[in-house]
Write an enzyme that holds these catalytic residues in place. Sequence first.
Site, mmCIF file in Angstrom:
data_model
loop_
_atom_site.group_PDB
_atom_site.id
_atom_site.type_symbol
_atom_site.label_atom_id
_atom_site.label_comp_id
_atom_site.label_asym_id
_atom_site.label_seq_id
_atom_site.Cartn_x
_atom_site.Cartn_y
_atom_site.Cartn_z
ATOM 1 N N HIS A 130 17.669 63.173 -4.015
ATOM 2 C CA HIS A 130 17.360 62.174 -5.042
ATOM 3 C C HIS A 130 17.679 62.676 -6.449
ATOM 4 C CE1 HIS A 130 14.317 60.172 -2.073
ATOM 5 N NE2 HIS A 130 15.564 59.870 -1.815
ATOM 6 N N CYS A 166 28.223 58.593 -28.175
ATOM 7 C CA CYS A 166 28.493 57.158 -28.361
ATOM 8 C C CYS A 166 27.223 56.331 -28.550
ATOM 9 C CB CYS A 166 29.282 56.614 -27.178
ATOM 10 S SG CYS A 166 28.270 56.349 -25.698
HETATM 11 ZN ZN LIG Z 1 27.947 58.243 -24.412
#
Ligand SMILES: [Zn+2]
Length: 261
Positions: A130, A166
């Site tokens: 997991h 980002c």
């Molecule tokens: Zn990113």
Amino acid sequence: MTDSASPILADEAAIEDAAELFRKAKRVVALTGAGMSTPSGIPDFRSEGTGLWSRDEPMEVASLSTFRTHPERFFHWFRPLVGQIFNAEPNAAHTALAEMENPSRAITVITQNIDLLHQKAGSKNVVEMHGSVQSMTCTECFKKFEAKFFILEFIESGTIPRCSNCNGILKPDVILFGEQLPQTAWFDAQRAARQCDLMLVAGSSLEVLPVAGLPMQALDRGAHLIIVNNTPTYLNVRADVVLMKDVSTILPEIAKRAIHG
Ligand SMILES: [Zn+2]
């Protein structure tokens, strides 16, 4: 002397049988579940009445669809859990398992836990079914990050971790409900299960497929099976040794005898 006064004494024969199987084994697989980490203070959120949450909530809030649509709900749920995980230490069961590894007895740990406690205890070969809280991946640019810095800041502030590249939301590399098992881990787990001569199920009730089917693959190829779990499993009838006790009580006793016996 009553059973409750001396649980170890009552289980002595079964513990010795388990130790003997370890002494003879060359390739061991230890399949571990939530019960392995509850003695370290990590709640089993899949079990009723054991943790911070009601039984049905995690299925929904810790799902891939909730993460995609309402990441703030996921992170709100995740915050106390990840705090417990980061502060947790391996318990006597993790240590016992790591100590039984030696040059003539390889132990592959296949775990459903995400808490890195097997590695902290010194186990060298851990297959994480997991994922784990070790790393996070940006949901926009897929850049991977070491989780520790982000998680500690997140625990402190509650602000959702974002990508420094980002500004996308970072998803912990843990497998959520509704998410596929990691292919490589699954192949590694199956290969280990088919090649082992001894499988130990520790702290798992063997309720979640496909992982719960791994001991069958081992049995079909002639491996021995030891089950140490608080509650019954579907394979208790096929096991060589069954100890329905806490792993942190039993595994150190098995290890002591396997190592020095
Ligand atoms: Zn990113």
